[in-house]
Design an enzyme around this catalytic site. Structure first.
Site: not given
Length: 513
Positions: A194, A317
């Site tokens: 991320e 995810e």
């Protein structure tokens, strides 16, 4: 974690409605679709709350039965899922993790503060060696997420050398001194996590320059080279996949992607895991089905630069995210898991199967005690969640070949401004030629009729498992750990056709014979 924009206006109050009709499934078994990579059923274990410590790791001295510190009851349950792959150590934790903290005698390892998740102490009892013991005990592949955020090219390169070097280098000898003679098998390695958010708040351009710099120095033996994963985007953002596939032409096997299903679409008030209104059941279904559009849009921009589909799109995810259970540390992300979560999981499986030409891996968040977990524990107690049961039901789809199907006449399930198809389906052939069908009725109020026809093939019967319950939030507790479990299911064909009644809010997986 991703900042998610609402996919629709908030639901107005209203009764649910359904258009009454039978859906039809036409399968063309003469045509092969894409291989459903087993790693689409991958798992994720982050240093977060009780996800690793207690949930998986109790230490060799624990009174809880364990193997090398990993609790036996959880290991046994996970083995039944044929867990193909585990991602570690994060998540946001990965970009603050320094691998040297997690090697050597545990008594000598530094104690840090987990600033991302609850501000609790992290004693580094689980490090590189322990992680590889876990995946080897499970028979799974290893996905290691490197520290781009607070690390350096040297640190990342040395970690890979420590794990994979075969000669007499100082780092290889250090690994041997710490108890591992042979190199570890690193199957996948990600450069950051991320990076648009908790991994550094970077732009695609800035990250791409760093990715190319770091990967220049990441070297392993040729036969132990991992697949290289670049940090991608989330939700409706396609800019990262577009930029990376345009500007990185080597040493990038996949771009990652994250998306979480929030009932309300609002991070400040996501919605409850239990005792939720039907409006939030409907909004959860709509928001999880948005995964299909997000994948399609990212595939479209990747196809322009990579028409041969050499670069994978890894949803590493995903899952439901609700408000934390009362009494729990907010940073631990502990939530209950109900029939709604099993339906969400199955719907996502179907989407991933449909896009298996690019989606070669996904990792639900997370394996134990965190978000949409397979397993919940309370000290020595353990229970299996409805999501666990969905994963077990879909084991036959691992490494199976998808079978194209046409689903028509699907009625709509509607609540207020939300309207979604009431039935979802997927089909595949296993390596030994068995035909499996997965079906979901996401209407929580009524059964749905589905007619199945295989062109030119006579259907004698189907048999498998059905997961359903009376309540939308049916779940298992430590007092009643078997409240919701799959039940055997069977049906007979008639003149080569099959009509199935899918109970309300149900997941069905059957073998067609």
């Amino acid at each position: 974690m991703p900042l998610l924009k609402p996919l629709a206006v908030l639901l107005g109050l209203g009764l649910s409605t359904t258009t009454f009709a039978a859906s039809q499934i036409q399968l063309d078994t003469s045509t092969q679709g894409a291989l459903i990579n087993k790693n689409i059923y991958g798992q994720f274990a982050e240093h977060l709350g009780r996800g690793i410590y207690e949930g998986l790791w109790v230490g060799a001295e624990s009174s809880i039965a364990n193997t090398k510190g990993w609790r036996n009851d959880v290991l046994s349950a996970l083995k039944a899922l044929h867990v193909p792959l585990v991602r570690w150590p994060g998540g946001c934790f990965a970009d603050e993790y320094h691998w040297r903290d997690g090697i050597g005698p545990r008594a000598n390892r530094p104690v840090k503060v987990n600033t991302n998740w609850g501000g609790v102490e992290e004693d580094n009892a689980v490090g590189t060696h322990e992680f590889f013991e876990l995946v080897e005990l499970l028979g799974a592949e290893a996905y290691v997420n490197g520290n781009l955020g607070t690390g350096s090219p040297q640190e990342m390169a040395e970690w890979l050398e420590y794990m994979t070097a075969e000669g007499k280098s100082t780092l290889a000898e250090l690994r041997r001194k710490n108890g591992r003679e042979q190199p570890f098998k690193v199957d996948y390695f990600a450069v950051g996590n991320e990076s648009w958010g908790c991994g550094g708040n970077m732009t695609p351009d800035f990250y791409t320059h760093l990715y190319k710099q770091y990967t220049t120095f990441l070297k392993t033996p040729a036969h132990n080279t991992p697949k290289w994963i670049a940090s991608g985007s989330h939700s409706e953002d396609t800019s990262w996949a577009a930029y990376l596939t345009t500007h990185v032409k080597q040493k990038m096997d996949a771009v990652s992607f994250h998306y979480y299903t929030l009932p309300t679409g609002k991070w400040e008030k996501k919605g409850a895991a239990l005792q939720f209104p039907e409006a939030e059941w409907a909004s959860t279904m709509q928001r999880t089905l948005a995964m299909d559009g997000f994948i399609r849009n990212n595939k479209a921009v990747m196809d322009k630069q990579d028409p041969e589909k050499k670069v994978g799109f890894y949803v590493d995810e995903w899952g439901t995210w609700y408000d934390v259970e009362k009494g729990e540390n907010p940073g631990f992300l502990y939530q209950q898991n109900s029939l709604r979560d099993a339906v969400v999981a199955a719907l996502n499986f179907h989407i991933f199967h449909q896009h298996a030409d690019r989606v070669h891996m996904t990792n639900i968040a997370q394996m134990v005690n965190v978000l949409q977990a397979m397993i919940l524990t309370d000290k020595e107690k353990m229970l299996l969640t409805p999501t666990y049961h969905a994963y077990k039901m879909y084991v036959p789809f691992q490494d199976a070949t998808s079978v194209p199907l046409k689903l028509t006449g699907v009625p709509q399930y509607q609540v207020g401004d939300i309207s979604v198809p009431a039935v979802s389906a997927t089909a595949a052939r296993t390596k030994n030629g068995e035909l499996y069908l997965g079906l979901v009725n996401l209407n929580p109020n009524q059964s749905e009729t589905t007619e199945i026809n295989l062109a030119g093939i006579v259907i004698a019967s189907v048999s498998g498992q059905l997961l359903t319950a009376a309540q939308m939030d049916a779940h298992n507790t430590f007092e009643k750990p078997h409240a919701i479990e799959p039940k055997p299911f069977s049906a007979k064909g008639n003149n080569g056709r099959l009509t199935l009644q899918l109970p309300a809010k149900s997941v069905l997986v059957v073998k067609v014979q």
